[in-house]
Design an enzyme around this catalytic site. Structure first.
Site, PDB file in Angstrom:
ATOM      1  N   ASP A 433     -31.707   7.143 -31.596  1.00  0.00           N
ATOM      2  CA  ASP A 433     -30.871   8.012 -30.774  1.00  0.00           C
ATOM      3  C   ASP A 433     -29.887   8.805 -31.623  1.00  0.00           C
ATOM      4  O   ASP A 433     -29.344   8.305 -32.613  1.00  0.00           O
ATOM      5  CB  ASP A 433     -30.105   7.146 -29.767  1.00  0.00           C
ATOM      6  CG  ASP A 433     -29.174   7.939 -28.885  1.00  0.00           C
ATOM      7  OD1 ASP A 433     -29.654   8.776 -28.116  1.00  0.00           O
ATOM      8  OD2 ASP A 433     -27.951   7.736 -28.990  1.00  0.00           O
ATOM      9  N   GLU A 486     -34.649  11.412 -32.489  1.00  0.00           N
ATOM     10  CA  GLU A 486     -34.077  12.395 -31.575  1.00  0.00           C
ATOM     11  C   GLU A 486     -33.075  13.201 -32.410  1.00  0.00           C
ATOM     12  O   GLU A 486     -31.916  12.834 -32.535  1.00  0.00           O
ATOM     13  CB  GLU A 486     -33.374  11.734 -30.393  1.00  0.00           C
ATOM     14  CG  GLU A 486     -32.928  12.744 -29.359  1.00  0.00           C
ATOM     15  CD  GLU A 486     -31.559  12.455 -28.746  1.00  0.00           C
ATOM     16  OE1 GLU A 486     -31.111  13.253 -27.909  1.00  0.00           O
ATOM     17  OE2 GLU A 486     -30.932  11.452 -29.126  1.00  0.00           O
TER      18      GLU A 486
END
Length: 762
Positions: A433, A486
């Site tokens: 993330d 990401e």
């Protein structure tokens, strides 16, 4: 040698200020009049009397409280003293237990300490934390925690009435405190009581703890992760010898706590038939509870198999205190959340996924952590895990802290944590993330709110080194797994291997494709002719990275609407557009990710406290969309041309990307190790086109593998009666071409039918 100690030593024990209580407490050998003697000392707060028991001698020796009312000692003339016990009298009760300070053995070796100090102890989680073990034939739990700047550390729990005076730990040379507590076992709740140099007390959960209490409680729980018997050997062995980038990867992204809820009136049962604790969701949904990992295995796996996804990607499962963070604000990096059951229950879910041919990807969050008092923040009274300067160590917009990637022990904590989930839980990949927040020192910071690196740049070079080390480790131990970034900027070579200067990920979410495509489909179709670049530009940079096309949870929250709500027009147009979008996505190079609810067309945004709108599946348009996703997944998995050359320039060829007047694009996908290819034609407007000619590389019959406008999907059923023969008509730089009917808002996927072609030619 004398058996005496100084009043200062006693005061330091009583005041809980001693860095090594073993120097005073426990058994100590000395000689008196040429004879071997032992002195045993114990600090027993609020005890009224105590005795030393020698089971082998069948004797007991009363201890005296000479120096302090609760400080007991006794001298014993005996050649050897081992495994003695203490009989303690307090508050009208008596009990017998082994003395924690009677066990000198340590789990950490000098080599362990050396590796940890340099940041290279890959399995440090097997050393630090709480580990059931046996020392001198006595079972108990060994505790170890890194807190180098603490004045002293104690283990507290129900077993000592959360009294930090009773189980004071010993500090080693590298700042690791340790203690073996005999007769303690699995299931014991505990924390560390930490005092800083000024005497301020912090009660912290175990950074390396394998389980925590269900929120709002925050204690760690002693757990043994080695008791589960896995049955996924064939899956793991096949994965080890497989290149995932040549495989179909279609991911169903899911938040376990809001996919489906159970009723609190229904009491779930564990593996052995015992009734499990019901964990309620929130006051917003009275009577609802989370499904357990085992219940999810029963309900989720058949659903994923029906839809045809190859993997599930689970939003963060590490322990977190607040449901509304979706799991992205972690406090227990080594503990799977107890909301859904035990670690063994999660192992069962993953094991069952593997036995049913489904891979498991977990969201991993090394970019930040919250400020909760029981967590990593200001852990030992100093900025231990985070950068001390808030210009480096704090995400002000998120209210969270940034790991100090330059500190060896912190980097070791994170690298080992990534490995831990592959090692203990057999996961098949991790989606990392907010990588951009790690890479840029000025991320979400204004002028003068960040500190440049040593070369004056904005790049966090320490974070870069950390990511490269992480991938070197996990791919070294577990070839065939996935690491997905990401990363929302144009940082170069994110998905390139370390030896080529990349960050080491093997996939990166294509955020540019996602934004361009969603912008395009949110337009009235008439305006799309002026924005053809939105659906063609991605191929200009497609081969710079190994991309995954993702329509994730971030696109259906915070006022962005769900997928149907993004698209203009009436209900028919919305569903036709959505089928068109999904078909274009699955035909486009790159692996795939869809967030839960997108497969059947939920109208409302995702609500972390509610169920998905499963009742919509009683209506035909939603059932049709779910069937379309199912057929699309199985087509994708069946055709090597759609996945084997996602990242090779030889795998893609435009037929025509310039027909913006009709908002039509057409292209070819080629398989890696054969002459197979797939032709895709996309009509992005509601206007059908008859006699639309498309050039193709070979003559023959092209079977219509998929028509997104087919009747079974709720379309107008315009098409090509199952396929078309080529004409010897040079078009689009090919010697053969097809005369096609393009349905409204439709995608055609066609393939040369070799058998029918050869039969006709003969």
């Amino acid at each position: 040698m004398s058996s005496r100690i100084t009043p200062e030593q006693i005061d330091r024990i009583v005041g809980n200020q001693h860095h090594n209580p073993f120097e005073v407490l426990g058994s100590h050998k000395f000689e008196q009049d040429g004879k071997v003697c032992w002195v045993v000392r114990a600090y027993l707060p609020n005890a009224e009397a105590a005795w030393v028991l020698l089971p082998t001698e069948r004797k007991s020796y009363p201890m005296q409280s000479v120096h302090h009312p609760h400080f007991f000692e006794v001298e014993i003339e005996i050649p050897r003293l081992a495994n003695y016990q203490l009989r303690i009298q307090k508050g009208g009760r008596e009990w017998v237990s082994y003395d924690p300070y009677g066990f000198r053995s340590a789990k950490l070796t000098e080599f362990d300490l050396h590796l940890f100090a340099e940041g290279n102890h890959h399995r440090i989680y097997e050393k630090l934390g709480a580990h059931p073990t046996e020392i001198d034939r006595v079972e108990g739990v060994y505790f170890a925690v890194w807190a180098p700047n603490a004045r002293n550390v104690s283990v507290i729990g129900d077993f000592n009435d959360w009294d930090g005076r009773q189980h004071q730990m010993r500090k080693g040379a590298t700042g690791i405190w340790e203690l073996f507590i005999p007769e303690l076992g699995v299931g014991a709740a505990y924390k560390y009581e930490i005092k800083n140099s000024e005497g301020h007390i912090y009660q912290k959960s175990d950074p390396y703890g394998f389980q925590q209490e269900v929120r709002p409680k925050t204690a760690s729980i002693v757990t043994d992760l080695d008791g589960y018997e896995w049955h996924d050997h064939d899956w793991m062995e096949h994965r080890r010898h497989t290149d995932p980038l040549r495989q179909p990867i279609s991911v169903y992204e899911i938040h376990l706590g809001s996919w489906l809820h159970g009723s609190s009136a229904e009491l779930p049962q564990g593996a052995n038939g015992e009734t499990l604790t019901v964990v309620t969701v929130s006051d917003l949904k009275p009577g609802a509870r989370f499904l357990t990992y085992r219940e999810l295995a029963q309900k989720l796996i058949p659903y994923i198999k029906e839809l045809g996804f190859t993997h599930i990607e689970i939003l963060p499962l590490a322990e977190h205190p607040f449901d509304g963070s979706w799991g992205y604000q972690l406090t227990g990096y080594y503990a799977c959340t107890s909301r859904y059951g035990s670690p063994q229950d999660l192992m069962f879910l993953i094991d069952q996924c593997h036995q049913n041919g489904i891979g498991v990807i977990l969201d991993w969050v090394p970019g930040h952590f919250p400020k909760d008092a029981h967590g990593l923040a200001f852990f030992d009274g100093t900025h231990l895990y985070e950068y001390a300067d808030p210009r480096q160590g704090e995400h002000q917009e998120w209210g969270t802290l940034v790991f100090n990637y330059g500190r060896n022990e912190v980097r070791n904590f994170l690298v080992a944590n990534a490995l831990f989930w592959f090692d203990k839980y057999h996961i098949d990949g991790m989606r990392v993330d907010a990588v951009a927040s790690m890479l840029y020192l000025d991320y979400l910071r204004g002028d003068r709110q960040w500190i440049p690196n040593q070369y004056g740049g904005r790049e966090n070079l320490e974070a870069v080194d950390f990511l490269r080390q992480t991938h070197h480790v996990i791919f070294g131990y577990y070839p065939g797994v996935l690491s997905i970034a990401e990363e929302s900027t144009d940082w170069p070579m994110v998905s390139w291997p370390n030896y080529l200067g990349g960050l080491g990920f093997n996939l990166k979410w294509n955020m540019g494709w996602m934004h361009d495509t969603l912008d395009y489909f949110s337009m009235d179709p008439w305006f799309r002719q002026f924005h053809q670049n939105n659906v063609t530009f991605s191929m200009w940079y497609n081969h710079a990275e190994n991309y995954m096309l993702a329509l994730s949870h971030d696109e259906v929250v915070h006022g962005k609407s769900n997928m149907l709500g993004k698209i203009p027009g009436d209900e028919w147009l919305k569903f036709a557009n959505l089928r068109c979008l999904y078909a274009y996505m699955f035909a486009h190079p790159g692996k795939k990710t869809l967030f839960m609810s997108m497969e059947f067309g939920q109208w409302s945004e995702w609500n972390v406290w509610g169920d998905l709108e499963w009742d919509l599946l009683q209506y035909q348009p939603h059932k049709n969309l779910k069937q379309f996703i199912t057929d699309l997944n199985y087509l994708y998995r069946r055709e090597p041309a759609l996945y084997t050359q996602d990242f090779d320039q030889d795998g893609f060829e435009w037929i025509d990307c310039s027909d913006n007047r009709h908002s039509v694009v057409s292209f070819i996908r080629y398989a890696y190790d054969s002459e197979e290819f797939i032709v895709t034609v996309c009509n992005f407007t509601p206007q059908p086109h008859s006699h639309y000619r498309v050039g193709v590389p070979e003559m023959g019959f092209y079977k219509e593998l998929l028509n997104s406008d087919a009747r079974q999907y709720g379309g107008s059923n315009m098409g090509n009666l199952g396929g078309k023969w080529t004409d010897e008509w040079f078009f689009h730089n090919h010697y053969y071409s097809l005369d096609l009917c393009l349905p409204p808002l439709g995608v055609l996927i066609l393939k040369l039918d070799d058998q029918k072609t050869q039969a006709e030619l003969q």
